[in-house]
Design a protein around this motif. Sequence first.
Motif, PDB file in Angstrom:
ATOM      1  N   MET A 276      11.977  54.005  28.665  1.00 48.50           N
ATOM      2  CA  MET A 276      12.832  54.083  29.809  1.00 48.50           C
ATOM      3  C   MET A 276      14.271  54.216  29.328  1.00 48.50           C
ATOM      4  O   MET A 276      14.685  53.583  28.378  1.00 48.50           O
ATOM      5  CB  MET A 276      12.670  52.822  30.655  1.00 48.50           C
ATOM      6  N   TYR A 277      15.018  55.058  30.014  1.00 48.92           N
ATOM      7  CA  TYR A 277      16.411  55.298  29.661  1.00 48.92           C
ATOM      8  C   TYR A 277      17.305  54.933  30.831  1.00 48.92           C
ATOM      9  O   TYR A 277      16.949  55.118  31.981  1.00 48.92           O
ATOM     10  CB  TYR A 277      16.631  56.773  29.303  1.00 48.92           C
ATOM     11  N   ASN A 278      18.464  54.447  30.510  1.00 44.34           N
ATOM     12  CA  ASN A 278      19.483  54.190  31.520  1.00 44.34           C
ATOM     13  C   ASN A 278      20.611  55.187  31.305  1.00 44.34           C
ATOM     14  O   ASN A 278      20.730  55.784  30.250  1.00 44.34           O
ATOM     15  CB  ASN A 278      20.024  52.774  31.393  1.00 44.34           C
ATOM     16  N   SER A 279      21.451  55.321  32.312  1.00 44.84           N
ATOM     17  CA  SER A 279      22.577  56.240  32.245  1.00 44.84           C
ATOM     18  C   SER A 279      23.870  55.491  32.509  1.00 44.84           C
ATOM     19  O   SER A 279      23.862  54.390  33.059  1.00 44.84           O
ATOM     20  CB  SER A 279      22.417  57.340  33.294  1.00 44.84           C
ATOM     21  N   LEU A 280      24.976  56.097  32.131  1.00 48.06           N
ATOM     22  CA  LEU A 280      26.265  55.510  32.469  1.00 48.06           C
ATOM     23  C   LEU A 280      26.450  55.518  33.984  1.00 48.06           C
ATOM     24  O   LEU A 280      26.954  54.571  34.571  1.00 48.06           O
ATOM     25  CB  LEU A 280      27.409  56.275  31.806  1.00 48.06           C
ATOM     26  N   LEU A 281      26.023  56.601  34.611  1.00 46.07           N
ATOM     27  CA  LEU A 281      26.101  56.770  36.058  1.00 46.07           C
ATOM     28  C   LEU A 281      24.736  57.194  36.569  1.00 46.07           C
ATOM     29  O   LEU A 281      23.917  57.725  35.824  1.00 46.07           O
ATOM     30  CB  LEU A 281      27.120  57.847  36.412  1.00 46.07           C
ATOM     31  N   LYS A 282      24.508  56.968  37.849  1.00 50.15           N
ATOM     32  CA  LYS A 282      23.260  57.441  38.458  1.00 50.15           C
ATOM     33  C   LYS A 282      23.554  57.884  39.879  1.00 50.15           C
ATOM     34  O   LYS A 282      24.628  57.606  40.418  1.00 50.15           O
ATOM     35  CB  LYS A 282      22.195  56.357  38.433  1.00 50.15           C
ATOM     36  N   LEU A 283      22.602  58.566  40.470  1.00 51.84           N
ATOM     37  CA  LEU A 283      22.717  59.011  41.858  1.00 51.84           C
ATOM     38  C   LEU A 283      21.879  58.111  42.750  1.00 51.84           C
ATOM     39  O   LEU A 283      20.766  57.730  42.388  1.00 51.84           O
ATOM     40  CB  LEU A 283      22.202  60.449  42.004  1.00 51.84           C
ATOM     41  N   THR A 284      22.428  57.806  43.931  1.00 46.10           N
ATOM     42  CA  THR A 284      21.635  57.079  44.917  1.00 46.10           C
ATOM     43  C   THR A 284      20.615  58.048  45.506  1.00 46.10           C
ATOM     44  O   THR A 284      20.793  59.270  45.432  1.00 46.10           O
ATOM     45  CB  THR A 284      22.526  56.500  46.034  1.00 46.10           C
ATOM     46  N   PRO A 285      19.548  57.532  46.095  1.00 53.04           N
ATOM     47  CA  PRO A 285      18.520  58.415  46.684  1.00 53.04           C
ATOM     48  C   PRO A 285      19.086  59.245  47.844  1.00 53.04           C
ATOM     49  O   PRO A 285      20.096  58.869  48.445  1.00 53.04           O
ATOM     50  CB  PRO A 285      17.457  57.439  47.193  1.00 53.04           C
ATOM     51  N   PRO A 286      18.404  60.357  48.158  1.00 53.83           N
ATOM     52  CA  PRO A 286      18.807  61.170  49.308  1.00 53.83           C
ATOM     53  C   PRO A 286      18.736  60.332  50.584  1.00 53.83           C
ATOM     54  O   PRO A 286      17.966  59.400  50.651  1.00 53.83           O
ATOM     55  CB  PRO A 286      17.776  62.293  49.339  1.00 53.83           C
ATOM     56  N   PRO A 287      19.499  60.636  51.540  1.00 61.22           N
ATOM     57  CA  PRO A 287      20.326  61.833  51.652  1.00 61.22           C
ATOM     58  C   PRO A 287      21.734  61.666  51.081  1.00 61.22           C
ATOM     59  O   PRO A 287      22.466  62.641  50.971  1.00 61.22           O
ATOM     60  CB  PRO A 287      20.405  62.076  53.155  1.00 61.22           C
ATOM     61  N   GLU A 288      22.143  60.447  50.689  1.00 62.83           N
ATOM     62  CA  GLU A 288      23.523  60.237  50.242  1.00 62.83           C
ATOM     63  C   GLU A 288      23.845  60.941  48.934  1.00 62.83           C
ATOM     64  O   GLU A 288      24.869  61.582  48.811  1.00 62.83           O
ATOM     65  CB  GLU A 288      23.825  58.739  50.098  1.00 62.83           C
ATOM     66  N   LEU A 289      23.003  60.749  47.903  1.00 66.55           N
ATOM     67  CA  LEU A 289      23.245  61.318  46.578  1.00 66.55           C
ATOM     68  C   LEU A 289      24.669  61.012  46.097  1.00 66.55           C
ATOM     69  O   LEU A 289      25.418  61.882  45.704  1.00 66.55           O
ATOM     70  CB  LEU A 289      22.979  62.818  46.564  1.00 66.55           C
ATOM     71  N   THR A 290      24.996  59.739  46.125  1.00 64.65           N
ATOM     72  CA  THR A 290      26.312  59.272  45.714  1.00 64.65           C
ATOM     73  C   THR A 290      26.259  58.829  44.256  1.00 64.65           C
ATOM     74  O   THR A 290      25.310  58.181  43.830  1.00 64.65           O
ATOM     75  CB  THR A 290      26.742  58.081  46.593  1.00 64.65           C
ATOM     76  N   ILE A 291      27.295  59.153  43.480  1.00 64.75           N
ATOM     77  CA  ILE A 291      27.376  58.712  42.090  1.00 64.75           C
ATOM     78  C   ILE A 291      27.810  57.250  42.089  1.00 64.75           C
ATOM     79  O   ILE A 291      28.829  56.895  42.684  1.00 64.75           O
ATOM     80  CB  ILE A 291      28.370  59.567  41.287  1.00 64.75           C
ATOM     81  N   VAL A 292      27.004  56.408  41.415  1.00 68.47           N
ATOM     82  CA  VAL A 292      27.315  54.978  41.313  1.00 68.47           C
ATOM     83  C   VAL A 292      27.183  54.547  39.855  1.00 68.47           C
ATOM     84  O   VAL A 292      26.495  55.195  39.059  1.00 68.47           O
ATOM     85  CB  VAL A 292      26.387  54.132  42.223  1.00 68.47           C
ATOM     86  N   PRO A 293      27.809  53.437  39.476  1.00 70.77           N
ATOM     87  CA  PRO A 293      27.712  52.980  38.092  1.00 70.77           C
ATOM     88  C   PRO A 293      26.330  52.435  37.751  1.00 70.77           C
ATOM     89  O   PRO A 293      25.626  51.922  38.619  1.00 70.77           O
ATOM     90  CB  PRO A 293      28.766  51.869  38.010  1.00 70.77           C
TER      91      PRO A 293
END
Length: 111
Positions: free
Chosen positions: A1-18
């Motif tokens: 499993m990998y983590n990211s510096l940033l991720k996207l929230t699920p649709p429909p928002e698709l907001t970049i979050v930490p």
Amino acid sequence: MYNSLLKLTPPPELTIVPELAKSWEVLDAGKTYVFHLEEGVTFHDGTEFDAQVAKWNIDRILDPDVKAWVRPFYEEIDQVEVVDQYTCVFRAKVATDSGRNLPPIPVEGCH
């Protein structure tokens, strides 16, 4: 499993979050990103996550000899600099729309 510096929230928002970045700043009209990283994050073997690990991952992805399948998503990154243990700066070749098109930045151990 990998983590990211940033991720996207699920649709429909698709907001970049930490995720592994606790916060970030967009400078130079979207050409420079300063990431402030979460402290106290460790890999499964106890190795600490820090700015040097984040830089190592991007450098590895951008290395043509590695042939990382995700490389096309990161080719706009010109360089990554380590400022201190929990801060790194990503410099893009061109402005990246104030961060809305920033790819997730995967992180894995570099040991």
